[in-house]
Design an enzyme around this catalytic site. Structure first.
Site, mmCIF file in Angstrom:
data_model
loop_
_atom_site.group_PDB
_atom_site.id
_atom_site.type_symbol
_atom_site.label_atom_id
_atom_site.label_comp_id
_atom_site.label_asym_id
_atom_site.label_seq_id
_atom_site.Cartn_x
_atom_site.Cartn_y
_atom_site.Cartn_z
ATOM 1 N N CYS A 194 2.115 1.934 -22.651
ATOM 2 C CA CYS A 194 2.995 3.114 -22.582
ATOM 3 C C CYS A 194 4.031 2.997 -21.474
ATOM 4 O O CYS A 194 5.233 3.194 -21.696
ATOM 5 C CB CYS A 194 2.165 4.387 -22.423
ATOM 6 S SG CYS A 194 1.175 4.465 -20.897
ATOM 7 N N HIS A 248 -0.780 8.504 -19.347
ATOM 8 C CA HIS A 248 0.095 8.146 -20.464
ATOM 9 C C HIS A 248 1.490 8.695 -20.209
ATOM 10 O O HIS A 248 1.686 9.641 -19.435
ATOM 11 C CB HIS A 248 -0.463 8.707 -21.774
ATOM 12 C CG HIS A 248 0.231 8.183 -22.999
ATOM 13 N ND1 HIS A 248 0.184 6.867 -23.374
ATOM 14 C CD2 HIS A 248 1.012 8.820 -23.921
ATOM 15 C CE1 HIS A 248 0.893 6.704 -24.479
ATOM 16 N NE2 HIS A 248 1.405 7.867 -24.826
ATOM 17 N N HIS A 302 6.833 6.699 -28.123
ATOM 18 C CA HIS A 302 5.967 6.112 -27.102
ATOM 19 C C HIS A 302 5.108 5.006 -27.700
ATOM 20 O O HIS A 302 4.947 4.906 -28.922
ATOM 21 C CB HIS A 302 5.057 7.190 -26.490
ATOM 22 C CG HIS A 302 4.172 7.884 -27.480
ATOM 23 N ND1 HIS A 302 2.902 8.321 -27.178
ATOM 24 C CD2 HIS A 302 4.347 8.231 -28.796
ATOM 25 C CE1 HIS A 302 2.356 8.902 -28.233
ATOM 26 N NE2 HIS A 302 3.214 8.865 -29.221
#
Length: 425
Positions: free
Chosen positions: A343, A388, A400
Site C-alpha cells: 500500500c 494501510h 490502493h
C-alpha cells in the site's frame, strides 16, 4: 647630641619599616596562597560548569528522542486499538457469511432434491402422462397449455437451481475474501505487537540513560557548589589580608609621623634655630585589583524547516496516473507499479512519478503534508487507515494496493476506519 637624636630617629623609622615589611611579606604569602587556591577553584568550577552544560545538552537531546518514541508508541497503540475493532468486525462478518453460505448450500440442496423428484416423476410416467394430458384436455388449445405448463415447471426448476448455485458461489467467494482480509489483519496485528515490544524496549533503555545523566548532573552540580564555596572562602581571605595590609601600612605611617613630631618638639625645646629639614614620606601601596574574565555563552540555534510538497501537479493528474495500474499485483514491501507494490509502496511510487518524495511507511505517511477532514478530502489526498493507505479519487472512492487477494484496485474510502486524511499537493 643632635647627631645622636637624628640617628635614633632614623633607627626608629627603619625598625618600623622593617616590621611593616615583614608583616607585609607574611601577609603576601597568605594572600598568594589564597589567590592560587581561588584560581585553581575557578578553573575547576569552569570545568564543572562545562560538564553540567554538556550533560544538560545530552539530557535535552535524549528527552527529545524519548518524546518522539513516546509519540510513536501512542500512535501505535491507537492503531492497535483500531485494528482490534476491525478484527472484531471481521470475525462477525465471517460468522455471518459462513452462516449465509450454509443456508445457501442447504437451499440449493433442497431445490435440487425437489427438481429431481419432479423430473423422476415425469420420466417414470413418460408417454402415459402425455396421453392422459391429451385425453384430459378439452381441446388442442387446452392440451398445448398443459404441455407448456409442464415445460415451464421444468424451466423454472432449472433457473432456480442455477440461481442458487450462483448464490452459493458468490457467498463462498465472499467468505474466502473475508478470510483473506482477516488473515492480513492478523498479520498486521502481529507486526504491531513486534513494533510495540521494540518501542517499549527502546524507551526503557533511554529512560535508563536519562537516569544515569540525572546522577551525573547531581554529582557535577554538587562539585560546582563546593568550588563556589572554595572561591568565596578564598575571596574572604584575600579581602581580610588586604585589610590587614592597609591597617599595617597606616599604623607604620602614623608611627613615623609621631616620631617626626617628637623630634621636631625636641628641637624646638632646645631652642635650636636650625631649620629642620622637612621630610616627607610617601607611602605607596600596590592596588591589587581582581580581574574578572568575562565568560561568553555561545548559544547555537538551529531550526529545520519541514519539507514542503508542492508542485504544479493536480490531484486529478495523480488519480489518472494511479488508476492505470489497477489490476496489478500486491507484493509485501514492493514498490513496483507493474510487478507489485504494497500500500505505501504504491503511494510512494505514484507520487515519485511527479517528483514528490514520500516515505515507504503507512505510519509515516500519516504525518506527511497537512491534515484535512474527510468531508473536505480532494482527489490526490492520502486516506490513512490503521496499517494501510490509499489515494483519494473523489466521489467517496480510493485507489490502493489493497491485498494479495485483489492487488491494486479501487474501493469505497470508508471500507475501513479512517485514521487520517493528509494533503501533500
Amino acid at each position: 647630641m643632635k647627631r645622636r637624636r637624628k640617628i635614633q630617629l632614623t633607627a626608629a623609622i627603619l625598625i618600623s619599616a622593617l616590621a611593616v615589611t615583614h608583616f607585609q611579606a607574611v601577609n603576601a604569602s597568605t594572600m598568594n596562597k589564597a589567590k592560587n587556591e581561588k584560581k585553581k577553584a575557578e578553573a575547576e568550577l569552569n570545568e564543572a560548569n562545562r560538564k553540567i552544560e554538556d550533560i544538560e545538552k545530552q539530557q535535552s537531546a535524549l528527552q527529545n528522542e524519548i518524546d518522539k518514541k513516546d509519540a510513536e508508541l501512542v500512535n501505535l497503540l491507537v492503531n492497535i486499538g483500531i485494528l482490534e475493532d476491525e478484527l472484531d468486525d471481521k470475525n462477525k462478518q465471517l460468522e455471518q457469511v459462513t452462516a449465509d453460505l450454509a443456508d445457501a448450500q442447504e437451499t440449493e440442496a433442497k431445490q435440487y432434491a425437489s427438481m429431481k423428484k419432479r423430473i423422476q416423476f415425469m420420466y417414470e410416467r413418460g408417454d402415459t402422462a402425455m396421453i392422459e394430458t391429451l385425453l384430459g384436455s378439452a381441446d388442442m388449445s387446452d392440451f398445448l397449455n398443459r404441455v407448456e405448463y409442464v415445460s415451464d415447471i421444468y424451466e423454472y426448476d432449472r433457473n432456480l437451481l442455477t440461481q442458487y448455485k450462483n448464490t452459493v458461489q458468490q457467498v463462498a467467494k465472499l467468505k474466502n475474501t473475508v478470510e483473506t482480509e482477516k488473515a492480513e489483519l492478523e498479520s498486521m496485528q502481529a507486526e504491531y505487537a513486534l513494533q510495540q515490544t521494540s518501542l517499549e524496549t527502546i524507551l526503557a533503555d533511554k529512560r535508563s540513560q536519562m537516569g544515569n545523566y540525572d546522577n551525573q548532573l547531581v554529582a557535577a552540580q554538587a562539585a560546582a557548589v563546593k568550588f563556589k564555596e572554595t572561591i568565596a572562602a578564598q575571596n574572604q581571605i584575600i579581602k581580610e589580608e588586604e585589610l590587614r595590609q592597609k591597617e599595617a601600612a597606616e599604623a607604620a605611617r602614623r608611627a613615623a609621623a609621631a616620631e617626626a613630631e617628637r623630634e621636631s618638639a625636641n628641637r624646638a625645646g632646645n631652642g635650636s634655630g636650625e631649620s629642620g629639614a622637612s621630610s616627607g614620606g610617601s607611602a605607596g601601596g600596590d592596588n591589587e585589583g581582581g580581574s574578572k574574565e568575562p565568560s561568553q555563552d555561545n548559544a547555537d540555534s538551529g531550526g529545520g524547516a519541514n519539507p514542503g510538497y508542492s508542485t504544479g501537479v493536480s490531484g486529478g493528474d495523480v488519480v489518472s496516473y494511479a488508476t492505470q495500474f489497477v489490476g496489478n499485483p500486491y507484493v509485501w514491501g514492493g514498490t513496483s507499479l507493474t510487478n507489485g507494490a504494497d500500500c505505501s509502496g504504491f503511494v510512494m511510487s505514484v507520487f515519485a512519478h511527479f517528483g514528490i518524495s514520500l516515505p515507504h511507511s503507512s505510519a509515516a505517511l500519516q504525518g506527511c503534508g497537512k491534515a484535512v477532514s474527510y468531508a473536505n478530502a480532494q482527489p490526490g489526498d492520502l486516506i490513512c487507515y490503521s496499517g494501510h493507505v490509499g489515494i483519494y479519487m473523489g466521489g467517496g472512492r480510493i485507489v490502493h494496493a489493497q491485498s494479495t487477494a485483489v492487488g491494486i484496485t479501487t474501493s469505497s474510502a470508508t471500507y475501513r476506519t479512517i485514521v487520517a486524511v493528509r494533503r501533500v499537493l
